[in-house]
Enzyme design. Structure first.
Site, PDB file in Angstrom:
ATOM      1  N   GLY A 190       0.995  -1.078  -0.263  1.00 16.30           N
ATOM      2  CA  GLY A 190       0.459   0.110  -0.333  1.00 16.30           C
ATOM      3  C   GLY A 190       0.473   1.270   0.270  1.00 16.30           C
ATOM      4  O   GLY A 190       0.414   2.824   0.043  1.00 16.30           O
ATOM      5  N   SER A 216       6.748 -10.906  -4.377  1.00 12.63           N
ATOM      6  CA  SER A 216       5.113 -11.311  -6.126  1.00 12.63           C
ATOM      7  C   SER A 216       5.707  -9.704  -6.273  1.00 12.63           C
ATOM      8  O   SER A 216       5.991  -8.823  -6.565  1.00 12.63           O
ATOM      9  CB  SER A 216       3.784 -10.388  -4.737  1.00 12.63           C
ATOM     10  OG  SER A 216       3.372  -9.180  -4.166  1.00 12.63           O
ATOM     11  N   ARG A 217       4.905 -10.181  -8.054  1.00 10.17           N
ATOM     12  CA  ARG A 217       4.733  -9.064  -8.541  1.00 10.17           C
ATOM     13  C   ARG A 217       4.048  -8.066  -8.405  1.00 10.17           C
ATOM     14  O   ARG A 217       2.691  -8.901  -7.817  1.00 10.17           O
ATOM     15  CB  ARG A 217       4.902  -9.382 -10.287  1.00 10.17           C
ATOM     16  CG  ARG A 217       5.820 -10.035 -10.730  1.00 10.17           C
ATOM     17  CD  ARG A 217       6.018 -10.978 -11.787  1.00 10.17           C
ATOM     18  NE  ARG A 217       6.487 -12.438 -12.446  1.00 10.17           N
ATOM     19  CZ  ARG A 217       7.967 -11.409 -13.149  1.00 10.17           C
ATOM     20  NH1 ARG A 217       8.139 -10.688 -13.278  1.00 10.17           N
ATOM     21  NH2 ARG A 217       8.956 -12.358 -13.348  1.00 10.17           N
ATOM     22  N   ALA A 218       3.944  -7.327  -9.225  1.00  6.56           N
ATOM     23  CA  ALA A 218       2.329  -6.490  -9.057  1.00  6.56           C
ATOM     24  C   ALA A 218       1.325  -6.755  -9.426  1.00  6.56           C
ATOM     25  O   ALA A 218       1.821  -7.776 -10.744  1.00  6.56           O
ATOM     26  CB  ALA A 218       2.901  -4.849 -10.239  1.00  6.56           C
ATOM     27  N   SER A 221      -0.570  -2.540  -8.355  1.00  8.18           N
ATOM     28  CA  SER A 221       0.686  -1.275  -8.233  1.00  8.18           C
ATOM     29  C   SER A 221       1.064  -1.305  -9.330  1.00  8.18           C
ATOM     30  O   SER A 221       1.367  -2.178  -9.772  1.00  8.18           O
ATOM     31  CB  SER A 221       0.957  -1.923  -6.887  1.00  8.18           C
ATOM     32  OG  SER A 221       1.718  -2.859  -7.108  1.00  8.18           O
ATOM     33  N   THR A 225       7.833  -6.655  -5.881  1.00  6.82           N
ATOM     34  CA  THR A 225       9.452  -5.940  -4.786  1.00  6.82           C
ATOM     35  C   THR A 225      10.353  -7.272  -6.385  1.00  6.82           C
ATOM     36  O   THR A 225      11.330  -6.303  -6.849  1.00  6.82           O
ATOM     37  CB  THR A 225       9.711  -7.011  -4.016  1.00  6.82           C
ATOM     38  OG1 THR A 225       9.353  -6.017  -2.469  1.00  6.82           O
ATOM     39  CG2 THR A 225      11.101  -7.123  -3.602  1.00  6.82           C
ATOM     40  N   ASP A 278     -11.343  -5.601   2.627  1.00  7.41           N
ATOM     41  CA  ASP A 278     -10.665  -5.699   3.727  1.00  7.41           C
ATOM     42  C   ASP A 278     -10.518  -6.553   4.613  1.00  7.41           C
ATOM     43  O   ASP A 278     -11.872  -7.214   4.475  1.00  7.41           O
ATOM     44  CB  ASP A 278      -9.768  -4.626   4.039  1.00  7.41           C
ATOM     45  CG  ASP A 278      -9.590  -3.383   3.037  1.00  7.41           C
ATOM     46  OD1 ASP A 278      -8.703  -3.631   2.434  1.00  7.41           O
ATOM     47  OD2 ASP A 278      -9.802  -1.877   3.320  1.00  7.41           O
ATOM     48  N   SER A 286      -2.501 -14.690   3.639  1.00  7.49           N
ATOM     49  CA  SER A 286      -1.202 -14.924   2.676  1.00  7.49           C
ATOM     50  C   SER A 286      -0.652 -14.366   3.248  1.00  7.49           C
ATOM     51  O   SER A 286       0.521 -15.179   1.978  1.00  7.49           O
ATOM     52  CB  SER A 286      -2.502 -13.404   2.141  1.00  7.49           C
ATOM     53  OG  SER A 286      -1.531 -13.060   1.129  1.00  7.49           O
ATOM     54  N   LYS A 310      -2.842   1.165   2.780  1.00  6.61           N
ATOM     55  CA  LYS A 310      -3.512  -0.209   3.308  1.00  6.61           C
ATOM     56  C   LYS A 310      -3.579   0.160   4.724  1.00  6.61           C
ATOM     57  O   LYS A 310      -5.700  -0.716   4.705  1.00  6.61           O
ATOM     58  CB  LYS A 310      -2.503  -1.424   2.962  1.00  6.61           C
ATOM     59  CG  LYS A 310      -4.157  -2.763   3.328  1.00  6.61           C
ATOM     60  CD  LYS A 310      -3.263  -3.878   3.146  1.00  6.61           C
ATOM     61  CE  LYS A 310      -2.919  -3.848   0.592  1.00  6.61           C
ATOM     62  NZ  LYS A 310      -2.575  -5.106   0.675  1.00  6.61           N
TER      63      LYS A 310
END
Length: 514
Positions: A190, A216-218, A221, A225, A278, A286, A310
């Site tokens: 977030g 993870s990939r976006a 967003s 990373t 949320d 997760s 977030k």
């Protein structure tokens, strides 16, 4: 649950055993398997298949359950069933292969979802069956959306969250390391530009701890990373390659999607993000399912708190932190949440390559490197080092800073990149444009979400060099005509699109007269 095998071809009176020929259509439906049939196809008419019906396809011993799209013009032949890329990868086979088409058996575990909707808690057996069916491809997007809705808000208690996390771990692969202490770091997200992982991993690994970082990939967003790291080195490592890198260098920064450590999570996230719902329970499951599956024993969790992050309030952060700790304890992993500032972006760049340039500047101790990124990474690295026993409480910051300042972290980062396949130079965008302030004053608030939207409109993360460079952190004094961000894009069209959106936003940054 078990699925029936198709009957032999030619069984009298059984239209479901009639065959169609596979055709790869090259349509990207992300991770959802989708099949395409003609509306005037005999099987489609005889079986009463309609758009969004769930159908079962068998090719030899392999099978998938897919969502049907009905075609009303000759994009495919009457005797063909077209497959999206996700369906094609899952089923396998070749163009022209004969497949059987059936109605799938009902998904029995969905009864537990219905019960949850009506206020009954999940049992451990029920949630385990749900997760198994999701990974097997038996749940449609609509059914997963119902599950996510039933779990949203505070509808999952601690016991249910533990059961869900455990079930998600068990359906994927789980790594084991030759070490009693395996550390990790995760951010709940977030916050644009928050690429501390690429600094923390080399600092911690240089101190002798094992840190097998999967990222993870976006999804929604401008950069994940893994996207940022991929501008510097390969990240699609399989488990054997990941193990070799970690054994050689003590750490890695790999794409989690390549190792399938928590496959149910990847499928749920695909549906969860568009719903914008949320759920602390789903977030905890997760995060911790992936950490446990990666073999971590001690994890630091970054919880950025801010009005457009977030996690919106300190109270919400404390509740989430308590749940993370409790679920971790139940499943044998030590979790240390750290509440951090989520009121503004981290660093200057927002977008894979732009964030990578910030990381390199900090690692190389270049004058003008983003100090907020440096300090945030040192804070989190200090917590990892203290949690991992490499520093006494209160001494981690000094150790982390010494590793960074001496160049040891930069040398370790280069070594990790080489072990993952070779270091790269991040690309630069071909088109840039500054967005100018229309007012004078001091920056007192920043909308993180709108900044992220501009970076995405510019082409990030698909265009790795695209995004924005932000020039107006909190406390900055702006003059009329002074640029507060610069858009970077791969094409003139994307540049114009992002620019139009940015210039239309009145409250992207809030100024106060001084």
């Amino acid at each position: 649950m078990s699925y029936r095998q198709p009957a032999a071809a030619g069984a009298s009176g059984n239209h479901a055993t009639s065959g169609l020929h596979l055709r790869r259509l090259g349509i990207d439906t992300y991770q959802e398997p989708v099949a395409y049939m003609r509306s005037d196809c005999d099987i489609c008419r005889s079986e009463g298949f309609e758009a969004h019906s769930r159908i079962e396809l068998w090719c030899g011993e392999r099978h998938i359950v897919a969502t049907l799209n009905v075609v009303h013009f000759p994009m495919i032949a009457l005797h063909e069933v077209g497959l999206s890329e996700a369906a094609w990868r899952t089923l396998g086979g070749n163009d022209g292969d004969l497949v059987r088409v059936l109605h799938p058996a009902p998904v029995q575990s969905f009864s537990s979802v219905r019960a949850k909707i009506y206020g009954h808690p999940f049992t451990s057996e029920g949630v385990a069956a749900i997760v198994c069916d999701i990974v097997a491809g038996h749940y449609s997007n609509i059914e997963m959306a119902a599950l996510i809705t039933a779990c949203s808000g505070s509808h999952l208690d601690i016991t249910e969250t533990i059961g869900l996390t455990d079930a998600m771990v068990k359906v994927g692969q789980r790594l084991q390391w030759q070490a009693d202490m395996v550390v990790d770091k995760h951010c709940v997200g977030g916050l644009p530009g928050n690429r501390t992982t690429l600094l923390i991993v080399p600092i911690v690994a240089a101190c002798g701890l094992i840190i097998p970082k999967t990222s993870s990939r976006a999804i929604t967003s401008p950069a994940g990373t893994a996207d940022t790291m991929e501008t510097l080195a390969p990240v699609a490592l399989d488990i054997d390659a990941m193990r070799r890198v970690v054994e050689r260098e003590g750490g890695c920064i790999a794409w989690g999607g390549a190792v399938s450590l928590s496959p149910a999570d990847d499928l749920l996230i695909r549906v969860e993000h568009p719903l914008d719902l949320d759920s602390d329970g789903l977030l905890v499951a997760s995060v911790l399912s992936k950490k446990i599956a990666a073999g971590s024993t001690h994890v630091v969790i970054d919880l950025p708190v801010g009005a457009t992050a977030k996690v919106r309030s300190p109270q919400a952060a404390m509740a989430l932190a308590g749940r993370l700790i409790a679920v971790g304890e139940a499943l044998g992993i030590t979790v240390k949440p750290v509440l951090t500032d989520g009121t503004q972006p981290v660093g200057c760049g927002i977008g894979p390559a732009l964030e990578a340039h910030d990381v390199l500047a900090v690692l190389q101790n270049i004058a003008g490197a983003p100090q907020d990124l440096r300090e945030r990474a040192l804070l989190l690295a200090a917590n990892v080092l203290e949690l991992g026993g490499k520093a006494q409480v209160g001494q981690g910051m000094a150790l982390a800073a010494s590793v960074l300042d001496s160049g040891a972290a930069w040398r370790k980062f280069q070594a990790i990149c080489e072990a993952q396949g070779g270091m790269r130079v991040p690309p630069k965008a071909g088109f840039t444009h500054p967005v100018l302030s229309q007012h004078r004053g001091q920056v007192v608030a920043i909308d993180n979400r709108r900044l992220a939207s501009i970076a995405k409109l510019a082409g990030a993360p698909k265009a790795p060099a695209a995004g924005i460079v932000f020039h107006a952190p909190l406390g900055s004094r702006m003059e009329i005509g002074q640029p507060y961000l610069t858009i970077h894009a791969a094409s003139p069209g994307e540049l114009a699109y992002a620019r139009a959106y940015a210039e239309a936003q009145e409250n992207l940054i809030s100024l106060q007269e001084v």
